[in-house]
Structures are given as C-alpha cells and as structure tokens.
Design a protein around this motif. Structure first.
Motif, PDB file in Angstrom:
ATOM      1  N   SER A 193      51.074  36.161  40.014  1.00  8.11           N
ATOM      2  CA  SER A 193      50.538  34.867  40.456  1.00  8.11           C
ATOM      3  C   SER A 193      49.045  34.965  40.783  1.00  8.11           C
ATOM      4  CB  SER A 193      51.317  34.342  41.668  1.00  8.11           C
ATOM      5  OG  SER A 193      51.185  35.212  42.764  1.00  8.11           O
ATOM      6  N   THR A 194      48.625  36.086  41.357  1.00 20.52           N
ATOM      7  CA  THR A 194      47.209  36.283  41.667  1.00 20.52           C
ATOM      8  C   THR A 194      46.394  36.411  40.384  1.00 20.52           C
ATOM      9  OG1 THR A 194      47.841  37.388  43.711  1.00 20.52           O
ATOM     10  CG2 THR A 194      45.584  37.690  42.977  1.00 20.52           C
ATOM     11  N   GLU A 195      46.940  37.117  39.409  1.00 22.97           N
ATOM     12  CA  GLU A 195      46.234  37.280  38.135  1.00 22.97           C
ATOM     13  C   GLU A 195      46.053  35.936  37.436  1.00 22.97           C
ATOM     14  OE1 GLU A 195      46.234  40.233  34.244  1.00 22.97           O
ATOM     15  OE2 GLU A 195      47.758  40.472  35.781  1.00 22.97           O
ATOM     16  N   LEU A 196      47.035  35.054  37.532  1.00 24.91           N
ATOM     17  CA  LEU A 196      46.885  33.710  36.963  1.00 24.91           C
ATOM     18  C   LEU A 196      45.712  32.976  37.593  1.00 24.91           C
ATOM     19  CD1 LEU A 196      50.573  32.446  36.664  1.00 24.91           C
ATOM     20  CD2 LEU A 196      48.972  32.899  34.790  1.00 24.91           C
ATOM     21  N   GLU A 197      45.573  33.086  38.913  1.00 19.60           N
ATOM     22  CA  GLU A 197      44.457  32.433  39.607  1.00 19.60           C
ATOM     23  C   GLU A 197      43.123  33.058  39.202  1.00 19.60           C
ATOM     24  OE1 GLU A 197      44.585  29.613  41.421  1.00 19.60           O
ATOM     25  OE2 GLU A 197      46.668  29.637  40.758  1.00 19.60           O
ATOM     26  N   ILE A 198      43.080  34.382  39.110  1.00 19.73           N
ATOM     27  CA  ILE A 198      41.869  35.081  38.672  1.00 19.73           C
ATOM     28  C   ILE A 198      41.477  34.602  37.276  1.00 19.73           C
ATOM     29  CG2 ILE A 198      40.965  37.335  37.909  1.00 19.73           C
ATOM     30  CD1 ILE A 198      42.645  38.548  40.251  1.00 19.73           C
ATOM     31  N   ASN A 199      42.463  34.508  36.377  1.00 17.02           N
ATOM     32  CA  ASN A 199      42.183  34.087  35.004  1.00 17.02           C
ATOM     33  C   ASN A 199      41.671  32.649  34.939  1.00 17.02           C
ATOM     34  OD1 ASN A 199      42.944  36.616  34.192  1.00 17.02           O
ATOM     35  ND2 ASN A 199      44.945  35.999  33.437  1.00 17.02           N
ATOM     36  N   LYS A 200      42.206  31.774  35.788  1.00 20.27           N
ATOM     37  CA  LYS A 200      41.715  30.382  35.827  1.00 20.27           C
ATOM     38  C   LYS A 200      40.246  30.343  36.225  1.00 20.27           C
ATOM     39  CE  LYS A 200      46.064  28.203  37.245  1.00 20.27           C
ATOM     40  NZ  LYS A 200      46.731  27.527  38.375  1.00 20.27           N
ATOM     41  N   ILE A 201      39.913  31.108  37.266  1.00 18.44           N
ATOM     42  CA  ILE A 201      38.520  31.147  37.734  1.00 18.44           C
ATOM     43  C   ILE A 201      37.618  31.782  36.675  1.00 18.44           C
ATOM     44  CG2 ILE A 201      36.981  32.178  39.455  1.00 18.44           C
ATOM     45  CD1 ILE A 201      39.392  31.840  41.439  1.00 18.44           C
ATOM     46  N   ALA A 202      38.091  32.869  36.062  1.00 23.93           N
ATOM     47  CA  ALA A 202      37.310  33.537  35.017  1.00 23.93           C
ATOM     48  C   ALA A 202      37.057  32.601  33.840  1.00 23.93           C
ATOM     49  CB  ALA A 202      38.033  34.798  34.549  1.00 23.93           C
ATOM     50  N   GLU A 203      38.087  31.868  33.446  1.00 23.91           N
ATOM     51  CA  GLU A 203      37.954  30.920  32.337  1.00 23.91           C
ATOM     52  C   GLU A 203      36.944  29.828  32.681  1.00 23.91           C
ATOM     53  OE1 GLU A 203      38.658  29.491  28.590  1.00 23.91           O
ATOM     54  OE2 GLU A 203      39.707  31.225  29.412  1.00 23.91           O
ATOM     55  N   LYS A 204      37.055  29.294  33.875  1.00 26.94           N
ATOM     56  CA  LYS A 204      36.183  28.191  34.305  1.00 26.94           C
ATOM     57  C   LYS A 204      34.721  28.612  34.394  1.00 26.94           C
ATOM     58  CE  LYS A 204      35.684  24.684  37.891  1.00 26.94           C
ATOM     59  NZ  LYS A 204      36.272  24.088  39.089  1.00 26.94           N
ATOM     60  N   TYR A 205      34.467  29.823  34.887  1.00 29.78           N
ATOM     61  CA  TYR A 205      33.089  30.256  35.130  1.00 29.78           C
ATOM     62  C   TYR A 205      32.599  31.334  34.155  1.00 29.78           C
ATOM     63  CZ  TYR A 205      33.574  27.584  39.397  1.00 29.78           C
ATOM     64  OH  TYR A 205      33.769  26.570  40.292  1.00 29.78           O
ATOM     65  N   GLY A 206      33.386  31.637  33.141  1.00 30.10           N
ATOM     66  CA  GLY A 206      32.943  32.605  32.137  1.00 30.10           C
ATOM     67  C   GLY A 206      32.958  34.042  32.630  1.00 30.10           C
ATOM     68  N   GLY A 207      33.841  34.345  33.571  1.00 27.21           N
ATOM     69  CA  GLY A 207      33.927  35.709  34.096  1.00 27.21           C
ATOM     70  C   GLY A 207      34.985  36.512  33.362  1.00 27.21           C
ATOM     71  N   PRO A 208      35.153  37.766  33.746  1.00 24.68           N
ATOM     72  CA  PRO A 208      36.138  38.625  33.087  1.00 24.68           C
ATOM     73  C   PRO A 208      37.546  38.395  33.625  1.00 24.68           C
ATOM     74  CG  PRO A 208      35.041  39.841  34.786  1.00 24.68           C
ATOM     75  CD  PRO A 208      34.379  38.482  34.745  1.00 24.68           C
ATOM     76  N   PHE A 209      38.527  38.735  32.833  1.00 23.60           N
ATOM     77  CA  PHE A 209      39.917  38.740  33.251  1.00 23.60           C
ATOM     78  C   PHE A 209      40.222  40.153  33.736  1.00 23.60           C
ATOM     79  CE2 PHE A 209      39.556  35.597  29.844  1.00 23.60           C
ATOM     80  CZ  PHE A 209      40.083  34.470  30.465  1.00 23.60           C
ATOM     81  N   PHE A 210      40.899  40.271  34.870  1.00 26.00           N
ATOM     82  CA  PHE A 210      41.259  41.598  35.371  1.00 26.00           C
ATOM     83  C   PHE A 210      42.480  41.504  36.271  1.00 26.00           C
ATOM     84  CE2 PHE A 210      38.237  39.727  38.292  1.00 26.00           C
ATOM     85  CZ  PHE A 210      38.773  39.975  39.541  1.00 26.00           C
ATOM     86  N   ARG A 211      43.149  42.634  36.441  1.00 29.75           N
ATOM     87  CA  ARG A 211      44.321  42.702  37.323  1.00 29.75           C
ATOM     88  C   ARG A 211      43.851  42.760  38.768  1.00 29.75           C
ATOM     89  NH1 ARG A 211      48.694  47.057  36.083  1.00 29.75           N
ATOM     90  NH2 ARG A 211      49.689  45.780  37.645  1.00 29.75           N
ATOM     91  N   PRO A 212      44.562  42.070  39.657  1.00 32.18           N
ATOM     92  CA  PRO A 212      44.215  42.186  41.071  1.00 32.18           C
ATOM     93  C   PRO A 212      44.459  43.626  41.540  1.00 32.18           C
ATOM     94  CG  PRO A 212      46.223  40.900  40.787  1.00 32.18           C
ATOM     95  CD  PRO A 212      45.705  41.189  39.424  1.00 32.18           C
ATOM     96  N   HIS A 213      43.508  44.156  42.311  1.00 38.09           N
ATOM     97  CA  HIS A 213      43.628  45.539  42.751  1.00 38.09           C
ATOM     98  C   HIS A 213      42.622  45.845  43.854  1.00 38.09           C
ATOM     99  CE1 HIS A 213      40.262  45.700  39.953  1.00 38.09           C
ATOM    100  NE2 HIS A 213      39.858  46.764  40.621  1.00 38.09           N
ATOM    101  N   ILE A 214      42.835  46.966  44.504  1.00 36.19           N
ATOM    102  CA  ILE A 214      41.847  47.577  45.384  1.00 36.19           C
ATOM    103  C   ILE A 214      41.560  48.941  44.777  1.00 36.19           C
ATOM    104  CG2 ILE A 214      41.406  48.582  47.656  1.00 36.19           C
ATOM    105  CD1 ILE A 214      43.288  46.478  48.838  1.00 36.19           C
ATOM    106  N   THR A 215      40.296  49.241  44.543  1.00 35.10           N
ATOM    107  CA  THR A 215      39.943  50.557  44.019  1.00 35.10           C
ATOM    108  C   THR A 215      40.014  51.557  45.163  1.00 35.10           C
ATOM    109  OG1 THR A 215      38.509  49.570  42.342  1.00 35.10           O
ATOM    110  CG2 THR A 215      38.165  51.917  42.831  1.00 35.10           C
ATOM    111  N   ILE A 216      40.896  52.528  45.019  1.00 39.90           N
ATOM    112  CA  ILE A 216      41.069  53.559  46.033  1.00 39.90           C
ATOM    113  C   ILE A 216      40.079  54.699  45.806  1.00 39.90           C
ATOM    114  CG2 ILE A 216      42.691  55.269  46.974  1.00 39.90           C
ATOM    115  CD1 ILE A 216      43.309  52.310  47.720  1.00 39.90           C
ATOM    116  N   ALA A 217      39.890  55.091  44.561  1.00 38.01           N
ATOM    117  CA  ALA A 217      38.923  56.132  44.200  1.00 38.01           C
ATOM    118  C   ALA A 217      38.418  55.829  42.797  1.00 38.01           C
ATOM    119  CB  ALA A 217      39.571  57.516  44.243  1.00 38.01           C
ATOM    120  N   GLY A 218      37.132  55.965  42.601  1.00 35.01           N
ATOM    121  CA  GLY A 218      36.555  55.679  41.288  1.00 35.01           C
ATOM    122  C   GLY A 218      35.673  56.815  40.808  1.00 35.01           C
TER     123      GLY A 218
END
Length: 130
Positions: A16-41
C-alpha cells in the motif's frame, strides 16, 4: 558491485505504501522505489555470489538476534518544501519523507548489521537522519 541493506515493512504495508510512492512519483516525475529504511549502504562486493552469501549470513544472525522482528514506527509524514506542482528541482530522496522513531530495536539492528559486516558504523547511524 555496491549494495545496501534495507529494512522493509511487512508485505501488506509495503504494497500500500509503494502504491502511494508510485502515485507521487508519477505526478511529480520522480523515481519508483520500494519503501524502506537503509540500515547500511555502500557495501562493496566482488561477485554476485558474495551478495547471496551475505544475505544468508545476515538473515541467520539477525533472526536469532531479533526473533520478534523490529519495532519501527513513524512520526508525521512530511512533504519537502521543494515539492510543488510542476517543480523540476526534485531530488529523489527529498520528495516525500516519513520520519522513523529511533527505537532501541532499530538502533540495535543497525549496530548488529555493521558488526556482522565487520564495518565501523558511521558516527550518525542514520543518514539522512531518522
């Protein structure tokens, strides 16, 4: 190869969060991505097989350390001041922010992950800050 370790929400919340992210990304031309917290990069691995081995190691050790999962709750959802209709100055990680609470289990997870990776954790465990 470079990789990151993510904490992702349970499937139903993630979907459900990814659907919201995708709606915002589509509307504003941003990237699609999975909801997450980066623990280590910024983890450097020589081969794809090493990534699979790292995943197996992390899964085994973290399941033992955190058998009941990780408490992860969020404060208010914030929209970036840079987010405006038709804006062309959006940065991928500044379009929508949900600030996670620094729970003891989330901090322990991050420290344990760096311990398993045999890497020194950064001064601020969370960048951008939670």
């Amino acid at each position: 190869m470079k990789c990151s370790i993510w904490l992702v929400p349970p499937s139903a919340i993630s979907a459900s969060t990814e659907l919201e992210i995708n709606k915002i990304a589509e509307k504003y031309g941003g990237p699609f991505f999975r909801p997450h917290i980066t623990i280590a990069g910024g983890i450097h691995l020589d081969k794809e097989e090493n990534a699979a081995l790292l995943c197996q190691t992390l899964e085994a050790k973290l399941k033992t350390k955190f058998p009941n999962g990780i408490e992860c709750t969020f404060k208010d959802l914030l929209k970036s001041e840079h987010l405006s209709e038709g804006s062309s100055k959006l940065l991928w990680n500044q379009a929508l922010v949900a600030i996670a609470k620094r729970t003891p289990s989330l901090i322990d997870l991050t420290r344990e992950t760096y311990n398993i990776l045999a890497k020194e954790p950064p001064k601020d465990l969370f960048a951008p800050s939670l």
